[in-house]
Design an enzyme around this catalytic site. Structure first.
Site, short mmCIF file in Angstrom:
data_model
loop_
_atom_site.label_atom_id
_atom_site.label_comp_id
_atom_site.label_asym_id
_atom_site.label_seq_id
_atom_site.Cartn_x
_atom_site.Cartn_y
_atom_site.Cartn_z
N SER A 176 -126.96 -61.96 -29.88
CA SER A 176 -127.58 -60.70 -30.30
C SER A 176 -128.08 -60.69 -31.73
CB SER A 176 -126.60 -59.54 -30.10
OG SER A 176 -125.42 -59.72 -30.86
N HIS A 204 -128.47 -59.03 -23.64
CA HIS A 204 -129.79 -59.05 -24.27
C HIS A 204 -130.81 -59.88 -23.50
CE1 HIS A 204 -128.56 -56.96 -27.96
NE2 HIS A 204 -127.39 -57.52 -27.72
N LYS A 235 -129.68 -51.44 -22.63
CA LYS A 235 -130.74 -52.10 -23.39
C LYS A 235 -132.05 -52.04 -22.61
CE LYS A 235 -127.35 -54.64 -26.05
NZ LYS A 235 -126.20 -53.85 -25.56
#
Length: 389
Positions: A176, A204, A235
Site C-alpha cells: 500500500s 489494493h 477501496k
C-alpha cells in the site's frame, strides 16, 4: 497525563504529529476540505465510485427494504440475505469455493490469521506487510519470521529452516505504501515445495489488477493456488468492510474461530448492497481499470522525468519519496495551499528516512486534472529544493 503531554510534544518535534482533514463533499477527483475545494490525489477510491449514482440508488433501496442498522452479530440476528449474496458473489469473483465478510479489512486480517494459526505455527511475513497483517500475526501467538521485502531467496531459506512445522506465508498483493506487486508465482512455488499455506492481502489490487479485476491472484493466474485471498470492500468497491475467500472448509472454520467476525455487529444492509452493486460494475466495465492504469503510468513517467525519486510499479499508487518527515509534511502543506491534497506519509507507517507523499489516482481523474497536479507538484518541489530548478 504529564507523560502523555511530553510524548505528544516529542512527536510534534519529530514532524510525526497527525491531525485530521475534514471533507464536506463526496470523495471524488475534486472535493471540499475545511471549506475549500481541492483536487484530491490521495483517495483509495481507485475507480471513483464513491459518488456513483448506481451505488447511491442501491443504498437507498436497501435502506427502504431493510432499514438502517443490522441489529446484531452475524451469528445472532445480524445475517441478512444481502450478506449471503455478497459472500457468494465474492467467492465467484475471486475464483474460490466460499467467502466470509468482515466489518473492515483490518478485522479480516487479524481474524483470519489469528483464527487460523496458533503457537504451534510459523508465519513467514514480508517485512513491508500492512499493519493489520503484523497485528494478526502477533495475536495468533505463532512464531513470526520476517523475510526481506519480496526477496524470494531469503523466504526460501527461512521456510526451509522450519520445514515440517505448520506454516503460513502471508504477503500483501500490492504493497500500500510502495505500490509494488508481490511475486506471487515464486511465493506459491515455495509454499507448495514445503507444504505451507499462503495468504494474500489483495486490498489494493482487487477490482484493479487482472483481466477481470480479480486482483493479483488473477494477474498471476494463481487464484486456485492461494489458500486465503483477503480483500476489502472500501477501496475499488467504494463501500466498507473486508473479506476472506478460500475453500469452504477454511471459511467454515473461520466463521467459528475468527474473533473479529464473531464478536461484532454485522455490516449494515445498505453498506453490503453498495458493495454488491460495485462488484457488478467492476465485472461488467473493464474500461475504467484500463484508463486508471494508463493514467498512472503516464503520471509516473512525467514525475520521474522531472527528477523525483519514484518507486517503479504498475499500480495507481505513486509514492514520491522525500526522506525527512518534516520535509514531506512541508511539501504536503504547500501543495494543499495550491489546492492539491496529497498527505505526507511518515514513520511508523513507513521506515525512517523514507517519508513520502503517497499519490493515488482515480479512474475519474481527467488528463486536465493530472496536468494541473503535475505542474503544481513540480513548481512547489522546486521552491522547496526537493528537485532541482
Amino acid at each position: 497525563m504529564e507523560r502523555i503531554v511530553d510524548r505528544l510534544t516529542e512527536i510534534k518535534k519529530q514532524g510525526l504529529y497527525r491531525d485530521l482533514k475534514y471533507l464536506s463533499a463526496p470523495q471524488g477527483p475534486h472535493t471540499v476540505i475545511d471549506g475549500r475545494e481541492v483536487l484530491l490525489m490521495a483517495s483509495n477510491s481507485y475507480l471513483g465510485l464513491c459518488n456513483d449514482e448506481r451505488l447511491k440508488a442501491a443504498a437507498i433501496k436497501a435502506l427502504q427494504e431493510y432499514g438502517v442498522g443490522s441489529g446484531g452479530s452475524r451469528l445472532t440476528t445480524g445475517s441478512y440475505r444481502l450478506h449471503q449474496e455478497l459472500e457468494q458473489a465474492l467467492a465467484c469473483f475471486k475464483g474460490t469455493e466460499a467467502a466470509l465478510v468482515f466489518n473492515t479489512g483490518y478485522m479480516a486480517n487479524i481474524g483470519a490469521i489469528a483464527g487460523l494459526a496458533d503457537k504451534s505455527w510459523v508465519i513467514f511475513s514480508d517485512e513491508l506487510n500492512h499493519a493489520s497483517i503484523i497485528d494478526g500475526c502477533k495475536l495468533s501467538g505463532a512464531k513470526i519470521v520476517i523475510y526481506k521485502h519480496c526477496d524470494m531467496e531469503d523466504l526460501y531459506q527461512k521456510v526451509k529452516e522450519f520445514q515440517g512445522c505448520p506454516s503460513l506465508i502471508v504477503t500483501d498483493g500490492v504493497f500500500s505504501m510502495d505500490g509494488d506487486i508481490a511475486p506471487l508465482d515464486d511465493i506459491v512455488r515455495i509454499a507448495q515445495q514445503f507444504d505451507a499455506l499462503t495468504m494474500v492481502d489483495d486490498a489494493h489490487a482487487s477490482g484493479i489488477l487482472g483481466p477481470n479485476g480479480g486482483g493479483t491472484g488473477e494477474l498471476f493466474g494463481l487464484k486456485d493456488k492461494i489458500d486465503m485471498q483477503m480483500g476489502t470492500l472500501s477501496k475499488a468497491l467504494a463501500s466498507e468492510g473486508g473479506y476472506v475467500a478460500g475453500k469452504q472448509c477454511l471459511i467454515d472454520y473461520l466463521r467459528n474461530r475468527a474473533r473479529s467476525f464473531i464478536f461484532t455487529t454485522a455490516l449494515a444492509p445498505a453498506t453490503v448492497a453498495v458493495a454488491l452493486a460495485a462488484l457488478e460494475i467492476v465485472e461488467q466495465e473493464p474500461e475504467p481499470r484500463k484508463v486508471l492504469l494508463e493514467n498512472a503510468q503516464w503520471l509516473c513517467t512525467r514525475l520521474k522525468e522531472a527528477g523525483f525519486k519514484i518507486l517503479e510499479n504498475k499500480t495507481p499508487i505513486i509514492p514520491i519519496i522525500i526522506g525527512e518527515a518534516e520535509k514531506a509534511l512541508q511539501f504536503s502543506q504547500a501543495l494543499l495551499e495550491e489546492g492539491i491534497y496529497i498527505p505526507a506519509i511518515r514513520p511508523p507507517t513507513v521506515p525512517p528516512g523514507t517519508s513520502r507523499l503517497r499519490l493515488t489516482l482515480m479512474a475519474t481523474h481527467t488528463r486536465e486534472d493530472l496536468n494541473y497536479a503535475l505542474a503544481k507538484i513540480i513548481q512547489v518541489a522546486r521552491e522547496l529544493t526537493i528537485i532541482k530548478p
